[in-house]
Design an enzyme around this catalytic site. Sequence first.
Site, mmCIF file in Angstrom:
data_model
loop_
_atom_site.group_PDB
_atom_site.id
_atom_site.type_symbol
_atom_site.label_atom_id
_atom_site.label_comp_id
_atom_site.label_asym_id
_atom_site.label_seq_id
_atom_site.Cartn_x
_atom_site.Cartn_y
_atom_site.Cartn_z
ATOM 1 C CG ASP A 16 -1.987 0.851 1.108
ATOM 2 O OD1 ASP A 16 -2.276 1.526 0.052
ATOM 3 O OD2 ASP A 16 -2.713 1.069 2.333
ATOM 4 N N GLY A 19 -0.010 5.225 -4.270
ATOM 5 C CA GLY A 19 -0.684 6.748 -4.640
ATOM 6 C C GLY A 19 -0.059 7.688 -4.024
ATOM 7 N NE ARG A 20 -1.148 6.610 1.341
ATOM 8 C CZ ARG A 20 -1.279 5.616 2.229
ATOM 9 N NH1 ARG A 20 -0.720 6.022 3.477
ATOM 10 N NH2 ARG A 20 -1.498 4.359 2.207
ATOM 11 C CD1 TRP A 21 7.343 6.718 -3.046
ATOM 12 C CD2 TRP A 21 6.911 6.869 -5.095
ATOM 13 N NE1 TRP A 21 8.609 6.622 -3.646
ATOM 14 C CE2 TRP A 21 8.344 6.715 -4.796
ATOM 15 C CE3 TRP A 21 6.239 6.932 -6.497
ATOM 16 C CZ2 TRP A 21 9.009 6.797 -6.266
ATOM 17 C CZ3 TRP A 21 7.062 7.113 -7.505
ATOM 18 C CH2 TRP A 21 8.398 6.632 -7.512
ATOM 19 C CG HIS A 33 -0.075 1.478 -9.359
ATOM 20 N ND1 HIS A 33 -0.449 1.084 -8.058
ATOM 21 C CD2 HIS A 33 -1.408 1.941 -9.822
ATOM 22 C CE1 HIS A 33 -1.721 1.471 -7.561
ATOM 23 N NE2 HIS A 33 -2.281 1.989 -8.705
ATOM 24 C CB THR A 62 -12.369 -9.139 -5.431
ATOM 25 O OG1 THR A 62 -12.354 -8.811 -3.945
ATOM 26 C CG2 THR A 62 -11.830 -10.531 -5.885
ATOM 27 C CD1 TRP A 65 -12.522 -6.393 -9.774
ATOM 28 C CD2 TRP A 65 -11.974 -5.667 -11.583
ATOM 29 N NE1 TRP A 65 -12.036 -7.366 -10.335
ATOM 30 C CE2 TRP A 65 -11.420 -6.893 -11.634
ATOM 31 C CE3 TRP A 65 -11.429 -4.965 -13.007
ATOM 32 C CZ2 TRP A 65 -10.587 -7.581 -12.359
ATOM 33 C CZ3 TRP A 65 -10.498 -5.670 -13.613
ATOM 34 C CH2 TRP A 65 -10.454 -6.839 -13.521
ATOM 35 C CG LEU A 127 10.637 -16.597 -3.755
ATOM 36 C CD1 LEU A 127 10.234 -16.705 -2.099
ATOM 37 C CD2 LEU A 127 10.910 -15.064 -3.882
ATOM 38 N NE ARG A 190 -8.386 -0.411 6.209
ATOM 39 C CZ ARG A 190 -7.881 0.722 6.079
ATOM 40 N NH1 ARG A 190 -8.561 1.458 7.365
ATOM 41 N NH2 ARG A 190 -7.507 1.514 4.988
ATOM 42 C CG LEU A 191 -5.599 -8.792 7.816
ATOM 43 C CD1 LEU A 191 -6.174 -10.357 8.070
ATOM 44 C CD2 LEU A 191 -4.396 -9.375 7.204
ATOM 45 C CD GLU A 203 3.081 -12.399 15.742
ATOM 46 O OE1 GLU A 203 3.093 -11.227 16.175
ATOM 47 O OE2 GLU A 203 3.019 -13.447 16.404
HETATM 48 C C1 FPP Z 1 -2.229 0.071 -3.244
HETATM 49 O O1 FPP Z 1 -1.806 1.352 -3.168
HETATM 50 C C2 FPP Z 1 -1.911 -0.796 -4.313
HETATM 51 C C3 FPP Z 1 -2.303 -1.262 -5.264
HETATM 52 C C4 FPP Z 1 -3.997 -1.117 -5.342
HETATM 53 C C5 FPP Z 1 -1.788 -2.037 -6.472
HETATM 54 C C6 FPP Z 1 -0.637 -2.796 -5.948
HETATM 55 C C7 FPP Z 1 0.393 -3.098 -7.317
HETATM 56 C C8 FPP Z 1 1.651 -3.039 -7.389
HETATM 57 C C9 FPP Z 1 2.534 -2.643 -6.332
HETATM 58 C C10 FPP Z 1 2.217 -3.238 -8.460
HETATM 59 C C11 FPP Z 1 1.884 -4.181 -9.558
HETATM 60 C C12 FPP Z 1 2.437 -5.374 -9.146
HETATM 61 C C13 FPP Z 1 3.054 -6.307 -10.349
HETATM 62 C C14 FPP Z 1 3.268 -7.497 -10.236
HETATM 63 C C15 FPP Z 1 2.884 -5.608 -11.878
HETATM 64 P P1 FPP Z 1 -2.734 2.719 -3.369
HETATM 65 O O2 FPP Z 1 -2.520 3.120 -4.717
HETATM 66 O O3 FPP Z 1 -3.951 2.475 -2.905
HETATM 67 O O4 FPP Z 1 -1.642 3.693 -2.557
HETATM 68 P P2 FPP Z 1 -2.543 4.777 -1.574
HETATM 69 O O5 FPP Z 1 -3.143 4.226 -0.540
HETATM 70 O O6 FPP Z 1 -1.316 5.813 -1.418
HETATM 71 O O7 FPP Z 1 -3.381 5.647 -2.789
#
Ligand code: FPP
Length: 243
Positions: A16, A19-21, A33, A62, A65, A127, A190-191, A203
Amino acid sequence: MTNDDLLPTHIAVIMDGNGRWAQARGLDHLEGHRAGADALRRVITECTELNIPYLSAFAFSTENWRRSSREVEGLMRLMVEFAEKEAEELKQNGVRVVPIGDLSGLPRDSAEALRALRQYTGGSERLTLLLAVNYGGRADISRAAAIIARRAAQGELDPNQVDAGVVSQHLYTHPFPDPDLVIRTGGEMRLSNFMLFQAAYAEFISSKVLWPDFRAADLRRALRTYRRRERRFGTRTQTQKEG
Ligand code: FPP
């Protein structure tokens, strides 16, 4: 018993903060991403070096989308790119990729790229990367329940014998072990519907680091925290037993 020397067998990461990054740098969300995919590559490498046999990564849920069609399409393209560009190196490094989730719900090229990646890396043993795409914990459990119900109706299994072990055998993650450690970056606790059944005794470590910034050093820090934790699986501790 404290597990001073123990490394987890299976680490699951909730990636996670992309987006903030991106926002902090004035970049498009998709660049976040993309940087997230680079971070995943680094964590895969670190896990192979630490001889951790299983890594799970939540790449698309899921619920994802519901994001804009532009972001969803960008993420789907990123899956194809990752599958095509990384296949060779993953295989050379002994990484087997096993996609988990409903691939039939993905655009055809993304699903095919992931199936091809699974096929191409299938013989690797160092792995196993469980790449969760169109995955949700509730969908995983519901699908297992439907398969079990169908098998019971057909007389293939006895409903009285259905226990946690049987459910586990029908999850996407079968036959791999449950995660010992779930790491979520981006500071949330959160999970978010990730491996709800499998993570029952894992953990949980929340890291404030945004996923694209997550480095080997951050993983090692999480592993030190993990080693300090006491895992009881519902039993009493050694000290309690002795005391
Ligand atoms: C949540 O960050 C992240 C996702 C919804 C997608 C995770 C995907 C990747 C790390 C790259 C894809 C992997 C492969 C294998 C190509 P967010 O955008 O919700 O972040 P934010 O909470 O800061 O907005």
